[in-house]
Design a protein around this motif. Sequence first.
Motif, mmCIF file in Angstrom:
data_model
loop_
_atom_site.group_PDB
_atom_site.id
_atom_site.type_symbol
_atom_site.label_atom_id
_atom_site.label_comp_id
_atom_site.label_asym_id
_atom_site.label_seq_id
_atom_site.Cartn_x
_atom_site.Cartn_y
_atom_site.Cartn_z
ATOM 1 N N ALA A 1 7.372 -8.461 0.407
ATOM 2 C CA ALA A 1 8.523 -9.373 0.392
ATOM 3 C C ALA A 1 9.529 -8.983 -0.691
ATOM 4 O O ALA A 1 10.726 -9.193 -0.534
ATOM 5 C CB ALA A 1 8.055 -10.811 0.200
ATOM 6 N N SER A 2 9.045 -8.378 -1.771
ATOM 7 C CA SER A 2 9.948 -7.967 -2.857
ATOM 8 C C SER A 2 10.551 -6.583 -2.614
ATOM 9 O O SER A 2 11.290 -6.077 -3.443
ATOM 10 C CB SER A 2 9.203 -7.983 -4.192
ATOM 11 O OG SER A 2 8.106 -7.099 -4.163
ATOM 12 N N GLY A 3 10.226 -5.961 -1.461
ATOM 13 C CA GLY A 3 10.856 -4.705 -1.095
ATOM 14 C C GLY A 3 10.076 -3.446 -1.440
ATOM 15 O O GLY A 3 10.573 -2.339 -1.238
ATOM 16 N N ARG A 4 8.851 -3.600 -1.948
ATOM 17 C CA ARG A 4 8.048 -2.425 -2.300
ATOM 18 C C ARG A 4 7.361 -1.871 -1.058
ATOM 19 O O ARG A 4 6.639 -2.586 -0.374
ATOM 20 C CB ARG A 4 6.996 -2.807 -3.357
ATOM 21 C CG ARG A 4 6.183 -1.624 -3.856
ATOM 22 C CD ARG A 4 5.197 -2.043 -4.924
ATOM 23 N NE ARG A 4 4.205 -2.975 -4.417
ATOM 24 C CZ ARG A 4 3.069 -2.617 -3.800
ATOM 25 N NH1 ARG A 4 2.799 -1.339 -3.597
ATOM 26 N NH2 ARG A 4 2.218 -3.528 -3.383
ATOM 27 N N ARG A 5 7.611 -0.604 -0.752
ATOM 28 C CA ARG A 5 6.938 0.049 0.385
ATOM 29 C C ARG A 5 5.626 0.640 -0.109
ATOM 30 O O ARG A 5 5.552 1.164 -1.222
ATOM 31 C CB ARG A 5 7.816 1.159 0.962
ATOM 32 C CG ARG A 5 9.001 0.620 1.725
ATOM 33 C CD ARG A 5 9.848 1.751 2.284
ATOM 34 N NE ARG A 5 10.964 1.198 3.027
ATOM 35 C CZ ARG A 5 11.075 1.250 4.352
ATOM 36 N NH1 ARG A 5 10.157 1.831 5.077
ATOM 37 N NH2 ARG A 5 12.120 0.717 4.947
ATOM 38 N N PHE A 6 4.613 0.602 0.730
ATOM 39 C CA PHE A 6 3.336 1.207 0.386
ATOM 40 C C PHE A 6 2.603 1.587 1.667
ATOM 41 O O PHE A 6 2.964 1.153 2.758
ATOM 42 C CB PHE A 6 2.487 0.257 -0.482
ATOM 43 C CG PHE A 6 2.105 -1.033 0.187
ATOM 44 C CD1 PHE A 6 0.878 -1.169 0.841
ATOM 45 C CD2 PHE A 6 2.969 -2.125 0.157
ATOM 46 C CE1 PHE A 6 0.531 -2.360 1.460
ATOM 47 C CE2 PHE A 6 2.624 -3.325 0.768
ATOM 48 C CZ PHE A 6 1.404 -3.437 1.420
ATOM 49 N N ILE A 7 1.603 2.424 1.501
ATOM 50 C CA ILE A 7 0.784 2.878 2.621
ATOM 51 C C ILE A 7 -0.570 2.174 2.552
ATOM 52 O O ILE A 7 -1.211 2.168 1.503
ATOM 53 C CB ILE A 7 0.580 4.415 2.563
ATOM 54 C CG1 ILE A 7 1.918 5.146 2.675
ATOM 55 C CG2 ILE A 7 -0.413 4.877 3.630
ATOM 56 C CD1 ILE A 7 2.649 4.954 3.989
#
Length: 125
Positions: free
Chosen positions: A104-110
């Motif tokens: 929700a805060s915009g952090r992309r992760f795998i």
Amino acid sequence: MPDTNPVDIQVESQYLAEQSAPEDSRYAFAYTITLRNTGDEAVRLLNRHWIITDGDNHVQEVQGEGVVGKQPLIEPGETFTYTSGAIIDTAVGTMEGSYEMISASGRRFIAPIAMFSLAQRSALH
């Protein structure tokens, strides 16, 4: 540092005899994936990446947007479950992969998906 991957992924697979044609080297499998958000903010599944390997080491790579036509938003503590399928040329194989997620805060992760087996029951004996 916060948990870099707040998504727990569980997989169950099953052989689909009625959709398979062993005489034509066609083995169909269903897999059900449950994603649980163990973090403290909502996450959205953006993309999927699968590596499907049959018993002859032939590899199919599948990449695309979302899963089953959706890009689900999973709230903290919630789960999202879906079922999809794969067809391979042998009675046994494996799948593994990953989901590209965004918080929700915009952090992309795998979020990695551990290898699991695709197996026609009689092929395991």
